[in-house]
Design a protein around this motif. Structure first.
Motif, PDB file in Angstrom:
ATOM      1  N   ARG A 113       4.734  32.735  30.020  1.00 56.38           N
ATOM      2  CA  ARG A 113       5.295  34.334  30.490  1.00 56.38           C
ATOM      3  C   ARG A 113       5.175  33.028  32.339  1.00 56.38           C
ATOM      4  O   ARG A 113       4.802  32.653  32.644  1.00 56.38           O
ATOM      5  N   GLN A 114       6.700  33.430  32.194  1.00 56.59           N
ATOM      6  CA  GLN A 114       6.813  32.648  33.262  1.00 56.59           C
ATOM      7  C   GLN A 114       8.976  33.201  34.023  1.00 56.59           C
ATOM      8  O   GLN A 114       9.681  34.474  32.725  1.00 56.59           O
ATOM      9  N   HIS A 115       9.384  33.044  34.859  1.00 58.25           N
ATOM     10  CA  HIS A 115      10.598  34.128  35.136  1.00 58.25           C
ATOM     11  C   HIS A 115      11.568  33.113  34.697  1.00 58.25           C
ATOM     12  O   HIS A 115      11.737  32.415  33.949  1.00 58.25           O
ATOM     13  N   MET A 116      11.880  34.018  33.927  1.00 64.35           N
ATOM     14  CA  MET A 116      13.210  34.222  32.683  1.00 64.35           C
ATOM     15  C   MET A 116      14.586  35.205  33.610  1.00 64.35           C
ATOM     16  O   MET A 116      14.555  35.641  33.388  1.00 64.35           O
ATOM     17  N   GLY A 117      15.663  33.812  34.443  1.00 64.39           N
ATOM     18  CA  GLY A 117      16.616  34.879  34.376  1.00 64.39           C
ATOM     19  C   GLY A 117      17.360  35.609  33.520  1.00 64.39           C
ATOM     20  O   GLY A 117      18.132  36.547  33.756  1.00 64.39           O
ATOM     21  N   CYS A 118      17.552  35.156  32.116  1.00 64.53           N
ATOM     22  CA  CYS A 118      17.882  35.931  31.105  1.00 64.53           C
ATOM     23  C   CYS A 118      17.373  37.781  30.832  1.00 64.53           C
ATOM     24  O   CYS A 118      17.885  38.561  30.124  1.00 64.53           O
ATOM     25  N   ALA A 119      16.418  37.421  31.192  1.00 70.96           N
ATOM     26  CA  ALA A 119      15.188  38.332  31.243  1.00 70.96           C
ATOM     27  C   ALA A 119      15.509  39.114  32.246  1.00 70.96           C
ATOM     28  O   ALA A 119      14.808  40.493  32.721  1.00 70.96           O
ATOM     29  N   GLY A 120      15.918  38.795  33.621  1.00 73.97           N
ATOM     30  CA  GLY A 120      15.362  39.545  34.731  1.00 73.97           C
ATOM     31  C   GLY A 120      14.826  39.266  35.889  1.00 73.97           C
ATOM     32  O   GLY A 120      14.111  40.371  36.631  1.00 73.97           O
ATOM     33  N   GLY A 121      13.252  38.501  35.057  1.00 67.16           N
ATOM     34  CA  GLY A 121      12.037  39.200  35.722  1.00 67.16           C
ATOM     35  C   GLY A 121      11.226  37.968  35.226  1.00 67.16           C
ATOM     36  O   GLY A 121      11.296  37.254  33.887  1.00 67.16           O
ATOM     37  N   ILE A 122       9.752  38.434  34.666  1.00 67.66           N
ATOM     38  CA  ILE A 122       8.942  37.240  34.397  1.00 67.66           C
ATOM     39  C   ILE A 122       8.693  38.183  32.998  1.00 67.66           C
ATOM     40  O   ILE A 122       8.790  39.431  32.951  1.00 67.66           O
ATOM     41  N   ASP A 123       9.105  37.573  31.832  1.00 67.23           N
ATOM     42  CA  ASP A 123       9.143  37.062  30.874  1.00 67.23           C
ATOM     43  C   ASP A 123       8.850  35.735  29.810  1.00 67.23           C
ATOM     44  O   ASP A 123       8.229  35.410  30.795  1.00 67.23           O
ATOM     45  N   ASN A 124       7.879  36.373  28.323  1.00 67.05           N
ATOM     46  CA  ASN A 124       7.423  35.127  27.375  1.00 67.05           C
ATOM     47  C   ASN A 124       8.592  34.513  27.244  1.00 67.05           C
ATOM     48  O   ASN A 124       9.729  34.487  26.998  1.00 67.05           O
ATOM     49  N   GLY A 125       8.876  32.987  27.877  1.00 62.18           N
ATOM     50  CA  GLY A 125       9.731  32.724  26.250  1.00 62.18           C
ATOM     51  C   GLY A 125       9.827  30.887  27.212  1.00 62.18           C
ATOM     52  O   GLY A 125       9.073  30.047  27.476  1.00 62.18           O
ATOM     53  N   VAL A 126      11.136  29.841  26.957  1.00 64.73           N
ATOM     54  CA  VAL A 126      10.837  28.916  27.015  1.00 64.73           C
ATOM     55  C   VAL A 126      12.417  28.777  28.206  1.00 64.73           C
ATOM     56  O   VAL A 126      13.497  29.515  28.699  1.00 64.73           O
ATOM     57  N   ASN A 127      11.932  27.627  28.490  1.00 66.78           N
ATOM     58  CA  ASN A 127      13.439  27.174  30.176  1.00 66.78           C
ATOM     59  C   ASN A 127      13.653  26.234  29.844  1.00 66.78           C
ATOM     60  O   ASN A 127      13.100  25.293  29.501  1.00 66.78           O
ATOM     61  N   THR A 128      14.844  25.426  29.347  1.00 66.86           N
ATOM     62  CA  THR A 128      15.483  24.305  29.636  1.00 66.86           C
ATOM     63  C   THR A 128      16.601  24.150  30.600  1.00 66.86           C
ATOM     64  O   THR A 128      16.993  25.028  31.148  1.00 66.86           O
ATOM     65  N   VAL A 129      16.422  22.356  30.997  1.00 65.66           N
ATOM     66  CA  VAL A 129      17.344  22.195  32.478  1.00 65.66           C
ATOM     67  C   VAL A 129      18.947  21.646  31.625  1.00 65.66           C
ATOM     68  O   VAL A 129      18.420  21.066  30.735  1.00 65.66           O
ATOM     69  N   TYR A 130      19.798  21.832  31.931  1.00 65.19           N
ATOM     70  CA  TYR A 130      21.011  22.091  31.492  1.00 65.19           C
ATOM     71  C   TYR A 130      21.917  21.558  32.811  1.00 65.19           C
ATOM     72  O   TYR A 130      21.883  21.226  34.237  1.00 65.19           O
ATOM     73  N   LEU A 131      23.111  20.007  31.604  1.00 57.53           N
ATOM     74  CA  LEU A 131      23.577  19.082  33.029  1.00 57.53           C
ATOM     75  C   LEU A 131      25.552  19.812  32.225  1.00 57.53           C
ATOM     76  O   LEU A 131      24.768  19.583  31.238  1.00 57.53           O
ATOM     77  N   ALA A 132      26.044  20.147  33.276  1.00 59.67           N
ATOM     78  CA  ALA A 132      27.757  20.852  32.978  1.00 59.67           C
ATOM     79  C   ALA A 132      27.945  19.346  33.621  1.00 59.67           C
ATOM     80  O   ALA A 132      28.519  19.032  34.806  1.00 59.67           O
ATOM     81  N   PHE A 133      29.187  19.097  32.835  1.00 61.43           N
ATOM     82  CA  PHE A 133      30.532  18.707  32.922  1.00 61.43           C
ATOM     83  C   PHE A 133      31.796  19.902  33.430  1.00 61.43           C
ATOM     84  O   PHE A 133      31.792  20.472  32.773  1.00 61.43           O
ATOM     85  N   ILE A 134      31.931  19.538  35.140  1.00 58.63           N
ATOM     86  CA  ILE A 134      33.194  20.593  35.111  1.00 58.63           C
ATOM     87  C   ILE A 134      33.798  19.382  36.125  1.00 58.63           C
ATOM     88  O   ILE A 134      33.993  19.032  37.024  1.00 58.63           O
ATOM     89  N   ARG A 135      35.548  19.887  35.782  1.00 66.16           N
ATOM     90  CA  ARG A 135      36.303  19.077  36.271  1.00 66.16           C
ATOM     91  C   ARG A 135      37.340  20.623  36.699  1.00 66.16           C
ATOM     92  O   ARG A 135      38.172  21.541  35.771  1.00 66.16           O
ATOM     93  N   ALA A 136      37.599  20.382  38.112  1.00 63.59           N
ATOM     94  CA  ALA A 136      38.094  21.138  38.367  1.00 63.59           C
ATOM     95  C   ALA A 136      39.631  22.006  37.934  1.00 63.59           C
ATOM     96  O   ALA A 136      40.006  21.232  37.553  1.00 63.59           O
ATOM     97  N   GLY A 137      40.163  23.234  37.656  1.00 66.37           N
ATOM     98  CA  GLY A 137      41.113  23.429  37.092  1.00 66.37           C
ATOM     99  C   GLY A 137      41.340  23.169  35.256  1.00 66.37           C
ATOM    100  O   GLY A 137      42.196  23.583  35.208  1.00 66.37           O
ATOM    101  N   THR A 138      40.622  22.777  35.041  1.00 66.69           N
ATOM    102  CA  THR A 138      41.245  22.004  33.837  1.00 66.69           C
ATOM    103  C   THR A 138      39.224  22.513  32.551  1.00 66.69           C
ATOM    104  O   THR A 138      40.633  23.567  31.620  1.00 66.69           O
ATOM    105  N   GLY A 139      38.461  22.675  32.770  1.00 62.42           N
ATOM    106  CA  GLY A 139      37.169  23.273  31.458  1.00 62.42           C
ATOM    107  C   GLY A 139      36.395  22.515  32.609  1.00 62.42           C
ATOM    108  O   GLY A 139      35.397  21.926  33.049  1.00 62.42           O
ATOM    109  N   HIS A 140      35.106  22.673  31.467  1.00 59.47           N
ATOM    110  CA  HIS A 140      33.557  22.248  31.365  1.00 59.47           C
ATOM    111  C   HIS A 140      33.287  22.476  30.511  1.00 59.47           C
ATOM    112  O   HIS A 140      33.236  23.608  29.082  1.00 59.47           O
ATOM    113  N   ALA A 141      31.975  22.233  30.204  1.00 57.53           N
ATOM    114  CA  ALA A 141      31.481  21.865  29.224  1.00 57.53           C
ATOM    115  C   ALA A 141      29.462  21.718  29.095  1.00 57.53           C
ATOM    116  O   ALA A 141      29.243  20.582  30.258  1.00 57.53           O
TER     117      ALA A 141
END
Length: 440
Positions: A113-141
């Motif tokens: 039970r932790q803060h979950m952005g997808c749930a809008g508050g505290i809920d039961n779930g898992v959290n993962t840290v991501y790194l995104a590569f962003i090139r301005a005006g081109t795309g991102h992944a």
């Protein structure tokens, strides 16, 4: 699109010791790229033509293949092809952010039970840290992911064994997980002009020190209570620094934080030099409600330090949210039904592979498919007879690919609706920009 798919699958082949899991992984990637409404072991197996979910479950849970190596392949593929996409040299940003997945029960690795952005508050779930590569005006992944595991799960031997946690796993904060993701990216030869992130990463002293030791520029969000040392040794919070140094209107400048789906995202900006010659406080103020956002910035020696450059870097953090939205809605990033630590990461890397294929395909086609009419220059301007088309998006690339590789619906019918949607969106953008001119 097909060439990108074949190239990535070929690059992933050495990560598998046997041909069976390699072929099953290709089926998995094609399934998450399909139009399935839900992507789990059963639906993916049915789409792949298997007689049962056993092969899919074996791929994620027990098959021998190099998960970190596969993540590295996807990371290099996405970054290299986004950098190679046509267009002028633009800023590249590594955006750090976390995203969650709601889970039931207590049998999944990292569930709490932790803060979950997808749930809008505290809920039961898992959290993962991501790194995104962003090139301005081109795309991102998305190019990296590390699951956050609570300390009590690691120290409890029963939980650690039943959820498949590695024996050498130690507790790491989200900031420390971000350090690991950046280390992996640099090891793969991927560089960034700036690193961006929200308050979780901006308030992590260890992460900021790590970036500065590696001479990596960053623009990280911090809270209003974040303490700064200004000239003369004055110690103030961000809020106090703005109150003292940004009272006159001339301290603020109106600039765009980048192009949004409905036009330029214009804010009022100010920056304040700190006691260090390479550190700055960048302040963003909403033009209507006056809400403030604070960014702590570092730019190493030898790199240009200008307000427009810092603003551009700060504005390039938000595409990571688009990557999350695309990965979840279009490829099922948060639809895994696995329980084990390794299986969860394997689902993520295969979904990230599907996202990378579509993202680099959209980036490569962007300059050829963007035919939008010039934006309006005055409030009462008449709309153009033809608004043109917005460039192909990840969602449209995915629809066209599925239509081209399946018999229903026809490719011609799908292409017609793709053009209709893109023209409608181009028209909506034009009118929205004109409405902004009238409001201004």
């Amino acid at each position: 699109m097909q060439r990108n798919t074949d190239d990535l699958l070929t690059a992933l082949s050495p990560m598998f010791t046997r041909i069976e899991p390699r072929l099953q992984a290709a089926k998995y990637i094609h399934a998450v790229m399909s139009d399935l409404p839900k992507r789990n072991g059963w639906t993916i197996a049915e789409h792949a033509g298997d007689r049962s979910p056993a092969a899919t479950q074996r791929l994620l849970n027990r098959a021998r293949w190099d998960t970190p190596g596969a993540m590295s392949v996807v990371r290099r593929f996405a970054a290299e092809r986004l950098n190679a996409a046509p267009g002028p040299t633009r800023l590249t940003v590594g955006a750090l952010d976390e995203s969650g997945q709601e889970k039931k029960g207590q049998a999944t690795a990292g569930v709490k039970r932790q803060h979950m952005g997808c749930a809008g508050g505290i809920d039961n779930g898992v959290n993962t840290v991501y790194l995104a590569f962003i090139r301005a005006g081109t795309g991102h992944a998305l190019i990296g992911a590390r699951q956050w595991i609570p300390a009590e799960h690691i120290t409890d031997p029963v939980t650690a064994i039943t959820t498949g946690l590695p024996l050498d796993l130690v507790f790491a904060t989200k900031g420390e997980l971000a350090i690991g993701l950046l280390t992996d990216a640099w090891r793969d030869g991927i560089g960034f002009d700036f690193i961006a992130g929200d308050e979780v990463y901006g308030t992590c002293t260890k992460l900021r020190t790590f970036l500065e030791d590696h001479q990596q520029a960053y623009v990280l969000r911090v809270r209003s209570s974040f303490a700064l040392t200004l000239g003369g040794g004055t110690r103030l919070t961000c809020q106090q620094a703005v109150t003292r140094h940004c009272r006159p209107k001339r301290a603020w400048t109106i600039r765009s934080a980048g192009q949004g789906s409905k036009g330029e995202r214009a804010y009022a900006w100010a920056w304040i030099a700190t006691s260090g010659p390479r550190h700055f406080l960048l302040v963003r103020k909403h033009r209507k409600n006056g809400e403030l956002a604070f960014h702590y910035c570092f730019v190493p020696e030898g790199q240009p330090v200008t307000l427009p450059r810092l603003i551009a870097a700060a504005g390039l953090r938000w595409p990571v949210e688009e990557s999350f939205e695309s990965a979840k809605d279009l490829f099922g990033l948060d639809q895994s039904q696995v329980r084990l630590y390794e299986a969860f990461l394997r689902h993520l890397v295969l979904v990230m592979a599907a996202l990378a294929i579509c993202a680099v395909s959209a980036a490569a086609a962007r300059h050829r498919t963007d035919t939008q009419a010039p934006p309006p220059t005055r409030p009462g301007q008449q709309p153009p007879a033809d608004p043109g088309l917005i460039p192909l998006t990840i969602a449209e690339i995915k629809r066209l690919f599925n239509a081209a590789t399946t018999s229903t619906p026809s490719l011609l019918h799908t292409a017609h609706w793709s053009i209709w949607r893109r023209r409608h969106q181009a028209r909506a953008r034009w009118f929205h920009k004109r409405a902004r001119l009238a409001a201004a």
